[in-house]
Scaffold this active site. Structure first.
Site, PDB file in Angstrom:
ATOM      1  N   ASP A   1       0.799  -1.248   0.000  1.00  0.00           N
ATOM      2  CA  ASP A   1       0.000   0.000   0.000  1.00  0.00           C
ATOM      3  C   ASP A   1       0.825   1.288   0.000  1.00  0.00           C
ATOM      4  O   ASP A   1       0.494   2.233   0.744  1.00  0.00           O
ATOM      5  CB  ASP A   1      -0.954   0.014   1.220  1.00  0.00           C
ATOM      6  CG  ASP A   1      -1.957  -1.118   1.187  1.00  0.00           C
ATOM      7  OD1 ASP A   1      -1.920  -1.936   0.253  1.00  0.00           O
ATOM      8  OD2 ASP A   1      -2.789  -1.188   2.116  1.00  0.00           O
TER       9      ASP A   1
ATOM     10  N   LYS B   1      -7.000  -5.009  -2.872  1.00  0.00           N
ATOM     11  CA  LYS B   1      -7.749  -5.511  -1.712  1.00  0.00           C
ATOM     12  C   LYS B   1      -8.662  -4.429  -1.173  1.00  0.00           C
ATOM     13  O   LYS B   1      -8.399  -3.238  -1.354  1.00  0.00           O
ATOM     14  CB  LYS B   1      -6.775  -6.002  -0.637  1.00  0.00           C
ATOM     15  CG  LYS B   1      -5.813  -4.934  -0.179  1.00  0.00           C
ATOM     16  CD  LYS B   1      -4.798  -5.497   0.786  1.00  0.00           C
ATOM     17  CE  LYS B   1      -3.913  -4.412   1.346  1.00  0.00           C
ATOM     18  NZ  LYS B   1      -4.637  -3.341   2.042  1.00  0.00           N
TER      19      LYS B   1
ATOM     20  N   CYS C   1      -1.857  -2.796   7.648  1.00  0.00           N
ATOM     21  CA  CYS C   1      -1.766  -3.705   6.501  1.00  0.00           C
ATOM     22  C   CYS C   1      -0.463  -4.496   6.451  1.00  0.00           C
ATOM     23  O   CYS C   1      -0.464  -5.661   6.052  1.00  0.00           O
ATOM     24  CB  CYS C   1      -2.015  -2.934   5.212  1.00  0.00           C
ATOM     25  SG  CYS C   1      -3.747  -2.417   5.085  1.00  0.00           S
TER      26      CYS C   1
HETATM   27  C1  VGL Z   1      -4.646   0.591   5.700  1.00  0.00           C
HETATM   28  C2  VGL Z   1      -6.270   1.441   7.054  1.00  0.00           C
HETATM   29  C3  VGL Z   1      -7.203   1.314   6.057  1.00  0.00           C
HETATM   30  C4  VGL Z   1      -3.208   0.218   5.521  1.00  0.00           C
HETATM   31  C5  VGL Z   1      -5.580   0.443   4.686  1.00  0.00           C
HETATM   32  O1  VGL Z   1      -2.731   0.161   4.367  1.00  0.00           O
HETATM   33  O2  VGL Z   1      -2.525  -0.010   6.555  1.00  0.00           O
HETATM   34  N1  VGL Z   1      -4.999   1.085   6.874  1.00  0.00           N
HETATM   35  N2  VGL Z   1      -6.845   0.814   4.872  1.00  0.00           N
END
Ligand code: VGL
Ligand code: ZN
Length: 204
Positions: free
Chosen positions: A10, A108, A153
């Site tokens: 991410d 995701k 994540c």
């Molecule tokens: C994430 C919160 C919501 C992350 C993704 O990548 O850690 N955290 N969506």
């Protein structure tokens, strides 16, 4: 080695300073992540990828504020600001990320009713993303995880990776955390206890 993969979690605009769910210092890791990509044999990226109105957004629950918890059919879920909406600028990878070498991008969080922190399972802990089978079929048994956020994540991905039997290392110097109500320390401990190797080359 050929049986190892780097998994970049991410590293998207919305998790970097200026983004909708900015992680402090999120952009600082880009040069190191690029270095690790350069040296990796196989690279997999994950991309948080929510439809507008996703159930993990506080805005989808009238009266609820971001960073509070809510009960979902699959368990407790933290509510977030709207972020990483499919196709938005915020969902793009950081513009400095050397992503072209990636062999796979796992998206995701695209199911409206379920959030997905882990690269392997959605937050109901049973719906697979397909990543474990992909890696296994390719003979990859060793993973290094980097990216955002350490305590969400990255951590959930690392915990699921060891559960699947992958030899798993998290490079903490190539991660940054959100740290919500002590979540960073809690998740570092959970990872350590589960057998994830935590490396921090800044501290070496
Ligand atoms: C994430 C919160 C919501 C992350 C993704 O990548 O850690 N955290 N969506
Ligand atoms: Zn998300």
């Amino acid at each position: 080695m050929a049986d190892e993969a780097l998994v970049v979690i991410d590293l998207q605009n919305d998790f970097c300073p200026g983004g909708a769910l900015a992680v402090a210092g999120g952009d600082e890791i880009v040069p190191l992540v690029n270095d690790l990509i350069r040296h990796a044999d196989h690279v997999v990226l994950t991309q948080d990828w929510h439809p507008a109105g996703h159930s993990s957004f506080a805005s989808s629950h009238p009266g609820s504020q971001p960073f509070t918890m809510i009960d979902m059919p699959y368990g407790q879920q933290t509510l977030w600001p709207d972020h990483c909406i499919q196709g938005s600028l915020g969902s793009d990878f950081h513009s400095g990320l050397a992503w072209t070498k990636a062999e796979l991008v796992i998206r995701k969080g695209f199911r409206p009713a379920i959030d997905s922190y882990s690269a392997f399972f959605e937050n109901d802990r049973t719906t697979p993303t397909g990543l474990a089978a992909y890696l296994r079929e390719r003979g990859i048994d060793t993973l290094t995880l980097v990216g955002l956020a350490t305590d969400f994540c990255v951590a959930f991905s690392a915990l699921d990776a060891v559960k699947h039997g992958f030899k798993t290392t998290v490079r903490l110097d190539a991660c940054r955390g959100i740290d919500l109500n002590g979540s960073l320390d809690a998740m570092l401990k959970r990872m350590r206890d589960a057998g994830v190797t935590l490396e921090d080359h800044v501290l070496d």
